[in-house]
Design an enzyme around this catalytic site. Structure first.
Site, mmCIF file in Angstrom:
data_model
loop_
_atom_site.group_PDB
_atom_site.id
_atom_site.type_symbol
_atom_site.label_atom_id
_atom_site.label_comp_id
_atom_site.label_asym_id
_atom_site.label_seq_id
_atom_site.Cartn_x
_atom_site.Cartn_y
_atom_site.Cartn_z
ATOM 1 N N GLU A 272 0.836 -1.215 0.000
ATOM 2 C CA GLU A 272 0.000 0.000 0.000
ATOM 3 C C GLU A 272 0.863 1.255 0.000
ATOM 4 O OE1 GLU A 272 -2.319 -0.384 3.578
ATOM 5 O OE2 GLU A 272 -3.455 -2.095 2.845
ATOM 6 N N PRO A 273 1.709 1.439 -0.998
ATOM 7 C CA PRO A 273 2.589 2.603 -0.986
ATOM 8 C C PRO A 273 1.822 3.883 -1.304
ATOM 9 C CG PRO A 273 2.777 1.488 -3.083
ATOM 10 C CD PRO A 273 1.855 0.643 -2.247
ATOM 11 N N GLY A 274 2.137 4.936 -0.602
ATOM 12 C CA GLY A 274 1.539 6.233 -0.882
ATOM 13 C C GLY A 274 2.631 7.234 -1.196
ATOM 14 N N TYR A 315 4.311 18.149 11.725
ATOM 15 C CA TYR A 315 5.351 17.141 12.039
ATOM 16 C C TYR A 315 6.751 17.735 12.054
ATOM 17 C CZ TYR A 315 1.615 14.443 9.677
ATOM 18 O OH TYR A 315 0.426 13.933 9.248
ATOM 19 N N CYS A 341 -3.107 33.349 10.556
ATOM 20 C CA CYS A 341 -2.931 33.984 11.864
ATOM 21 C C CYS A 341 -2.625 32.967 12.948
ATOM 22 C CB CYS A 341 -4.172 34.786 12.190
ATOM 23 S SG CYS A 341 -4.386 36.071 10.968
ATOM 24 N N GLU A 342 -1.457 32.351 12.851
ATOM 25 C CA GLU A 342 -0.974 31.415 13.864
ATOM 26 C C GLU A 342 0.535 31.421 13.758
ATOM 27 O OE1 GLU A 342 -2.417 27.858 15.019
ATOM 28 O OE2 GLU A 342 -4.352 27.979 14.007
HETATM 29 N N1 LLP Z 1 -1.582 1.892 4.450
HETATM 30 C C1 LLP Z 1 -2.121 2.342 5.600
HETATM 31 C C2 LLP Z 1 -3.018 1.481 6.353
HETATM 32 C C3 LLP Z 1 -1.799 3.631 6.061
HETATM 33 O O1 LLP Z 1 -2.319 4.063 7.205
HETATM 34 C C4 LLP Z 1 -0.914 4.456 5.303
HETATM 35 C C5 LLP Z 1 -0.584 5.798 5.751
HETATM 36 C C6 LLP Z 1 -0.410 3.941 4.098
HETATM 37 C C7 LLP Z 1 -0.751 2.653 3.709
HETATM 38 C C8 LLP Z 1 0.496 4.722 3.209
HETATM 39 O O2 LLP Z 1 1.696 5.023 3.831
HETATM 40 P P1 LLP Z 1 2.904 5.689 3.007
HETATM 41 O O3 LLP Z 1 3.388 4.680 1.993
HETATM 42 O O4 LLP Z 1 2.388 6.905 2.365
HETATM 43 O O5 LLP Z 1 3.908 5.973 4.049
HETATM 44 N N2 LLP Z 1 0.251 12.594 6.932
HETATM 45 C C9 LLP Z 1 1.510 11.955 7.249
HETATM 46 C C10 LLP Z 1 1.523 10.504 6.843
HETATM 47 C C11 LLP Z 1 0.391 9.712 7.446
HETATM 48 C C12 LLP Z 1 0.354 8.306 6.940
HETATM 49 C C13 LLP Z 1 -0.907 7.642 7.290
HETATM 50 N N3 LLP Z 1 -1.049 6.310 6.821
HETATM 51 C C14 LLP Z 1 2.646 12.741 6.614
HETATM 52 O O6 LLP Z 1 2.378 13.762 5.987
HETATM 53 O O7 LLP Z 1 3.805 12.382 6.771
#
Ligand code: LLP
Length: 413
Positions: A272-274, A315, A341-342
């Site tokens: 599940e890469p994002g 973060y 405004c923060e």
């Molecule tokens: N699968 C699940 C169940 C997840 O909760 C996540 C991310 C992913 C896959 C994808 O993860 P990735 O490959 O993108 O690392 N907003 C934060 C990141 C929060 C990630 C939440 N879950 C940031 O900006 O760093």
């Protein structure tokens, strides 16, 4: 590899000068490179030598044009809400390539996902398992599920984005997970088909992934001894990217390591890469409104803010910032801040940065993941536009919000 490069001292997105995009679409502006998205997806997807399905994590960057692009390359998706299901289906992602994670799936969302016929639910609690069974029974169908394991492995990343520690809200520990699988195999409308685990995001070494995988595999074999056979192993997302000086493993190293561990099993791997797909495929372009020197600090006030890119505020994350056309002026320490405004509204703090002037364009790199998707309208700021570049053509994939958009849902409420 990415496709944001300087040519003749002008930043380009693929073959288009970023200055031209800013003139055409305004700022702040998210710009994505389709060549980079494609390259990242293919490099990742081809890294695995065993049967697998790469399910892009919609939350990283959810624009349907991007989902469509990845879907056409063969991606499935990982969703975490009914809204993401809606986007995925709209983008033409086949339901049998959708996995659904998240600790708080509501019955209505479960119903919609069953209706669509998704591949599986990644179940995070006993109550959720019972709810899915109940909804599936009402619909006279059977729900395929995985149990999300919390392997208690430290991903060594920012505490807000680690998910696989005992104290995190995600998944079930091995003892509770075993009980959940036993219960799942008794329930009429549940078919346990997989096992799932996601330990965190922006991981910069392989060790935590492999430690989690070893625990999951061991657990799988003990389930097999009880007669519970699983087809899918979902290892979640989490592979980090270079924002600054990080040196995360290349997807090929990750792929090789997993392939080696899974060699000879009949398991289909799900990933599940994002961030690794979208992060370095997008930039945020912004314009200097004012510069301001105070006895304490030098500020560069730009037209993008924490509502557009919240990662630095939330973060303390680092995004490289540069001039769209570098002028070669001398550097000094500055805070790059937005109009909100923060005091927490900053994009960079105490950063050595060349002197810049009003109206000049700046760029924040590595903004493709968790950039626009986490944006808001805070301070009644219309959300930025998003543009997708392919070679020398650009497509507006989300228009800039207007003031009327800000109030549209309130008018006749
Ligand atoms: N699968 C699940 C169940 C997840 O909760 C996540 C991310 C992913 C896959 C994808 O993860 P990735 O490959 O993108 O690392 N907003 C934060 C990141 C929060 C990630 C939440 N879950 C940031 O900006 O760093």
């Amino acid at each position: 590899m990415h496709h944001f490069e300087y040519r003749h001292n002008e930043l380009h997105a693929e073959d288009i000068p970023v200055r031209q995009l800013a003139a055409e679409y305004g700022t702040p502006l998210y710009v994505y490179s389709s060549a980079t998205l494609t390259h990242h997806f293919q490099a990742f997807d081809s890294a695995f030598g065993t049967p697998h399905l790469t399910c892009y994590s919609v939350k990283a960057c959810s624009n349907i044009a991007i989902l469509r692009l990845l879907g056409a390359l063969g991606a499935g998706v990982d969703i975490v809400s009914g809204g993401e299901l809606h986007r995925a289906l709209k983008a033409g992602i086949a339901a049998e390539r959708i996995v659904y994670s998240g600790v708080g799936k509501k019955r209505e969302e479960i119903r919609q996902a069953l209706q669509a016929g998704i591949l599986m639910f990644n179940v995070e609690s006993m109550q959720e398992l019972e709810s899915i069974n109940a909804v599936a029974r009402e619909m006279e169908t059977v729900a395929r599920i995985s149990i999300r394991i919390n392997p208690d492995v430290d991903p060594k990343t920012h505490p807000y984005i680690s998910t696989g520690l005992k104290k995190n809200k995600f998944g079930l520990d091995l003892i509770q997970a075993r009980a959940a699988y036993r219960r799942a195999s008794e329930l009429d409308c549940i078919e346990p088909v997989g096992i799932d685990c996601h330990i965190g995001s922006q991981l910069t070494s392989l060790a935590p992934f492999l430690e989690a995988l070893d625990r999951v595999l061991l657990f799988c074999s003990s389930l097999r001894d009880e007669g519970i056979q699983l087809r899918y192993l979902d290892l979640g997302g989490g592979l980090g990217i270079p924002y600054n000086e990080e040196d995360p493993p290349h997807p090929a190293e990750y792929g090789n390591a997993l392939t080696e561990r899974l060699h000879g099993t009949d398991i289909t791997l799900i990933l599940e890469p994002g961030r690794v797909i979208a992060g370095n495929a997008g930039i945020l372009v912004t314009k200097v409104i004012y510069t301001k020197e105070t006895p304490g600090k030098n500020f560069v006030i730009v037209d993008a803010a924490m509502n557009d890119l919240v990662r630095p505020s939330l973060y303390q994350s680092y995004h490289r910032i540069a001039e769209v056309s570098p002028q070669g002026r001398k550097s000094r320490a500055v805070d790059v801040v937005g109009p909100i405004c923060e005091s927490g509204d900053f994009l960079a703090q105490d950063r050595a940065f060349p002197e810049v002037r009003q109206e000049e364009l700046l760029v924040l790199f590595s903004a493709g993941a968790y950039g626009f998707s986490m944006s808001s309208q805070y301070n009644s700021r219309p959300r930025a536009a998003e543009v997708l570049v392919c070679g020398n053509t650009s497509t507006l994939i989300r228009r800039r919000e207007t003031y009327d958009d800000l109030t549209a849902l309130e008018e006749n409420a």
